[in-house]
Design a protein around this motif. Structure first.
Motif, PDB file in Angstrom:
ATOM      1  N   GLY A 117      54.885 -53.285  42.861  1.00  0.00           N
ATOM      2  CA  GLY A 117      55.292 -52.382  41.787  1.00  0.00           C
ATOM      3  C   GLY A 117      55.262 -50.931  42.233  1.00  0.00           C
ATOM      4  N   SER A 118      54.681 -50.082  41.362  1.00  0.00           N
ATOM      5  CA  SER A 118      54.687 -48.648  41.657  1.00  0.00           C
ATOM      6  C   SER A 118      53.521 -48.220  42.560  1.00  0.00           C
ATOM      7  CB  SER A 118      54.625 -47.855  40.347  1.00  0.00           C
ATOM      8  OG  SER A 118      53.374 -48.092  39.733  1.00  0.00           O
ATOM      9  N   VAL A 119      52.726 -49.199  43.002  1.00  0.00           N
ATOM     10  CA  VAL A 119      51.516 -48.859  43.775  1.00  0.00           C
ATOM     11  C   VAL A 119      51.833 -48.021  45.007  1.00  0.00           C
ATOM     12  CG1 VAL A 119      49.775 -49.885  45.319  1.00  0.00           C
ATOM     13  CG2 VAL A 119      49.990 -50.703  42.984  1.00  0.00           C
ATOM     14  N   ASN A 120      52.903 -48.389  45.730  1.00  0.00           N
ATOM     15  CA  ASN A 120      53.172 -47.665  46.992  1.00  0.00           C
ATOM     16  C   ASN A 120      53.515 -46.198  46.746  1.00  0.00           C
ATOM     17  OD1 ASN A 120      52.762 -49.960  48.626  1.00  0.00           O
ATOM     18  ND2 ASN A 120      54.765 -50.716  47.996  1.00  0.00           N
ATOM     19  N   THR A 121      54.365 -45.953  45.749  1.00  0.00           N
ATOM     20  CA  THR A 121      54.740 -44.551  45.510  1.00  0.00           C
ATOM     21  C   THR A 121      53.566 -43.773  44.916  1.00  0.00           C
ATOM     22  OG1 THR A 121      55.792 -45.267  43.462  1.00  0.00           O
ATOM     23  CG2 THR A 121      57.238 -44.869  45.317  1.00  0.00           C
ATOM     24  N   ALA A 168      49.326 -39.672  46.316  1.00  0.00           N
ATOM     25  CA  ALA A 168      47.904 -39.333  46.510  1.00  0.00           C
ATOM     26  C   ALA A 168      47.613 -39.043  47.984  1.00  0.00           C
ATOM     27  CB  ALA A 168      47.027 -40.478  46.008  1.00  0.00           C
ATOM     28  N   PHE A 169      48.297 -39.781  48.866  1.00  0.00           N
ATOM     29  CA  PHE A 169      48.116 -39.539  50.299  1.00  0.00           C
ATOM     30  C   PHE A 169      48.565 -38.121  50.665  1.00  0.00           C
ATOM     31  CE2 PHE A 169      47.373 -43.334  53.224  1.00  0.00           C
ATOM     32  CZ  PHE A 169      46.631 -44.037  52.288  1.00  0.00           C
ATOM     33  N   ILE A 170      49.694 -37.708  50.090  1.00  0.00           N
ATOM     34  CA  ILE A 170      50.205 -36.357  50.373  1.00  0.00           C
ATOM     35  C   ILE A 170      49.185 -35.316  49.899  1.00  0.00           C
ATOM     36  CG2 ILE A 170      52.009 -34.691  49.725  1.00  0.00           C
ATOM     37  CD1 ILE A 170      53.980 -37.126  49.717  1.00  0.00           C
ATOM     38  N   GLU A 171      48.599 -35.555  48.723  1.00  0.00           N
ATOM     39  CA  GLU A 171      47.581 -34.619  48.213  1.00  0.00           C
ATOM     40  C   GLU A 171      46.361 -34.564  49.137  1.00  0.00           C
ATOM     41  OE1 GLU A 171      46.619 -35.511  44.112  1.00  0.00           O
ATOM     42  OE2 GLU A 171      48.743 -35.388  43.564  1.00  0.00           O
ATOM     43  N   ALA A 172      45.938 -35.740  49.616  1.00  0.00           N
ATOM     44  CA  ALA A 172      44.764 -35.784  50.508  1.00  0.00           C
ATOM     45  C   ALA A 172      45.058 -35.039  51.809  1.00  0.00           C
ATOM     46  CB  ALA A 172      44.378 -37.227  50.809  1.00  0.00           C
ATOM     47  N   ARG A 173      46.267 -35.218  52.318  1.00  0.00           N
ATOM     48  CA  ARG A 173      46.678 -34.491  53.535  1.00  0.00           C
ATOM     49  C   ARG A 173      46.680 -32.985  53.267  1.00  0.00           C
ATOM     50  NH1 ARG A 173      51.947 -34.304  55.133  1.00  0.00           N
ATOM     51  NH2 ARG A 173      52.156 -33.404  53.039  1.00  0.00           N
ATOM     52  N   ASP A 207      58.513 -52.376  55.590  1.00  0.00           N
ATOM     53  CA  ASP A 207      59.850 -52.542  56.155  1.00  0.00           C
ATOM     54  C   ASP A 207      60.672 -51.293  55.818  1.00  0.00           C
ATOM     55  OD1 ASP A 207      60.593 -52.792  53.493  1.00  0.00           O
ATOM     56  OD2 ASP A 207      60.899 -54.960  53.590  1.00  0.00           O
ATOM     57  N   ALA A 208      61.938 -51.274  56.274  1.00  0.00           N
ATOM     58  CA  ALA A 208      62.758 -50.066  56.103  1.00  0.00           C
ATOM     59  C   ALA A 208      62.938 -49.722  54.622  1.00  0.00           C
ATOM     60  CB  ALA A 208      64.109 -50.260  56.782  1.00  0.00           C
ATOM     61  N   ALA A 209      63.118 -50.737  53.774  1.00  0.00           N
ATOM     62  CA  ALA A 209      63.332 -50.474  52.347  1.00  0.00           C
ATOM     63  C   ALA A 209      62.104 -49.811  51.724  1.00  0.00           C
ATOM     64  CB  ALA A 209      63.660 -51.786  51.623  1.00  0.00           C
ATOM     65  N   LEU A 210      60.923 -50.262  52.136  1.00  0.00           N
ATOM     66  CA  LEU A 210      59.691 -49.659  51.599  1.00  0.00           C
ATOM     67  C   LEU A 210      59.493 -48.242  52.132  1.00  0.00           C
ATOM     68  CD1 LEU A 210      57.254 -52.704  51.737  1.00  0.00           C
ATOM     69  CD2 LEU A 210      57.927 -51.442  49.677  1.00  0.00           C
ATOM     70  N   LEU A 211      59.870 -48.026  53.405  1.00  0.00           N
ATOM     71  CA  LEU A 211      59.791 -46.661  53.946  1.00  0.00           C
ATOM     72  C   LEU A 211      60.675 -45.741  53.096  1.00  0.00           C
ATOM     73  CD1 LEU A 211      60.070 -47.282  57.820  1.00  0.00           C
ATOM     74  CD2 LEU A 211      58.018 -46.602  56.565  1.00  0.00           C
ATOM     75  N   GLN A 235      61.897 -41.473  49.276  1.00  0.00           N
ATOM     76  CA  GLN A 235      62.753 -40.975  48.196  1.00  0.00           C
ATOM     77  C   GLN A 235      61.936 -40.506  46.992  1.00  0.00           C
ATOM     78  OE1 GLN A 235      65.509 -44.237  47.845  1.00  0.00           O
ATOM     79  NE2 GLN A 235      66.478 -43.683  49.803  1.00  0.00           N
ATOM     80  N   ALA A 236      60.792 -41.124  46.766  1.00  0.00           N
ATOM     81  CA  ALA A 236      59.965 -40.748  45.614  1.00  0.00           C
ATOM     82  C   ALA A 236      59.297 -39.382  45.797  1.00  0.00           C
ATOM     83  CB  ALA A 236      58.904 -41.817  45.372  1.00  0.00           C
ATOM     84  N   THR A 237      59.140 -38.972  47.045  1.00  0.00           N
ATOM     85  CA  THR A 237      58.337 -37.762  47.297  1.00  0.00           C
ATOM     86  C   THR A 237      59.039 -36.728  48.167  1.00  0.00           C
ATOM     87  OG1 THR A 237      57.401 -38.802  49.274  1.00  0.00           O
ATOM     88  CG2 THR A 237      56.159 -39.083  47.218  1.00  0.00           C
ATOM     89  N   GLY A 238      60.131 -37.132  48.812  1.00  0.00           N
ATOM     90  CA  GLY A 238      60.797 -36.231  49.758  1.00  0.00           C
ATOM     91  C   GLY A 238      60.068 -36.152  51.085  1.00  0.00           C
ATOM     92  N   GLU A 239      59.067 -37.013  51.256  1.00  0.00           N
ATOM     93  CA  GLU A 239      58.295 -36.965  52.504  1.00  0.00           C
ATOM     94  C   GLU A 239      58.150 -38.360  53.121  1.00  0.00           C
ATOM     95  OE1 GLU A 239      54.358 -34.901  54.323  1.00  0.00           O
ATOM     96  OE2 GLU A 239      55.120 -34.256  52.382  1.00  0.00           O
TER      97      GLU A 239
END
Ligand SMILES: NC(=O)c1ccc[n+]([C@@H]2O[C@H](COP(=O)([O-])OP(=O)(O)OC[C@H]3O[C@@H](n4cnc5c(N)ncnc54)[C@H](OP(=O)(O)O)[C@@H]3O)[C@@H](O)[C@H]2O)c1
Length: 264
Positions: free
Chosen positions: A118-122, A127-132, A146-150, A155-159
């Motif tokens: 579901g939405s867990v990855n995005t 949160a990962f971006i914030e921690a960084r 996989d490529a689709a998940l990358l 796309q959700a974050t621009g990063e």
């Protein structure tokens, strides 16, 4: 034997966040307790400057202890840990716990260990971006995507993730996967290079015998020449040293092509 006898590979890769990752790292999955302290210490003593652990490995304290006791300056060692997607929602606490166990104020790379649903990855990726951005990790990445998940998290974050750690070896080589990562500016990091029948594969054994090397050294060298990060694991001090002794030979273009062909 002294370390002078080893010819370590010096290759590094610059990740999207600007950090330099040594292509050779030391994997620590399934090494626990005193073994984890001993093996990590042996790796650092041999000259590895990149350690790979994870929350679920249950050995961050031991890896951290070996690093602290090694005398190797912190800024000379690249440390990766990973967050299980089940810890979404408490990912920051997970990272802080990792840092406490590792005795560090930041890691060099923090990975989503495997995809959630579901939405867990995005959600996790935000949160990962914030921690960084808060300085708790220099780089952020994923594993087993996989490529689709990358694309989904990018796309959700621009990063885009700096790196994707996936199961990889000559027997799994796939030009499409290499291209998918290159096109997205995502570094490819391989794991379990020495599993899945690679060490006794007749083609790999033939190349190793001809070059007077071990099959493991041929496999690790193949990764380095592809500029793929490789993180061999061993609890055995001789194998830890031998796996790092891959700077003093080169696979020919023909051998590289032959090894690539094992994956098709
Ligand atoms: N992101 C993920 O989902 C994921 C999954 C798996 C692994 N990883 C990471 O990748 C690292 C490497 O993968 P891995 O642990 O599956 O193992 P690996 O590096 O493929 O090694 C597999 C086994 O090969 C043996 N070995 C090592 N060097 C050898 C040599 N020179 N000759 C003969 N045998 C040798 C080791 O046994 P001995 O210890 O007895 O030497 C080890 O148990 C892990 O430790 C972990 O850090 C990540």
């Amino acid at each position: 034997m002294t370390n002078d006898a080893l010819q370590l590979p010096g290759q590094t890769l610059t990740l999207s966040g600007g950090s330099t990752i040594p292509l050779l790292g030391f994997g620590t999955w399934q090494i626990k307790g005193d073994d984890a302290v001993r093996a990590t210490a042996a790796a650092l003593e041999a000259g590895y400057r990149h350690l790979d652990t994870a929350t679920v490995y249950g050995n961050e304290a031991e890896v951290g202890r070996a690093l602290a006791e090694s005398g190797v300056p912190r800024d000379q060692v690249f440390v990766t840990t990973k967050c299980p997607p089940d810890n979404a929602g408490k990912e920051l606490d997970t990272l802080k716990k990792s840092l406490e166990l590792l005795q560090l104020d930041h890691v060099d790379l923090w990975l989503i260990h495997w995809p959630g649903s579901g939405s867990v990855n995005t959600d996790l990726w935000k949160a990962f971006i914030e921690a960084r951005d808060a300085g708790l990790t220099k780089e952020i990445g994923v594993s087993n995507f996989d490529a689709a998940l990358l694309d989904e998290v990018t796309q959700a974050t621009g990063e885009a993730p700096a790196i994707n750690q996936i199961r990889w070896s000559p027997l799994l080589f796939d030009a499409q996967t290499v291209g998918d990562h290159r096109d997205r500016g995502v570094a490819l990091e391989g794991y379990s290079a020495l599993r899945g029948g690679t060490l006794d594969h007749p083609v790999i054994v033939e190349i190793a015998e001809r070059l007077d090397r071990t099959p493991a050294q041929v496999i690790i060298r193949w990764h380095l020449q592809h500029e793929t990060v490789v993180i061999p694991k061993s609890v055995n001090a001789d194998r830890i040293r031998s796996n790092a002794d891959v700077g003093g030979f080169e696979l020919s273009a023909e051998d590289m092509t032959t090894l690539d062909g094992l994956g098709s």
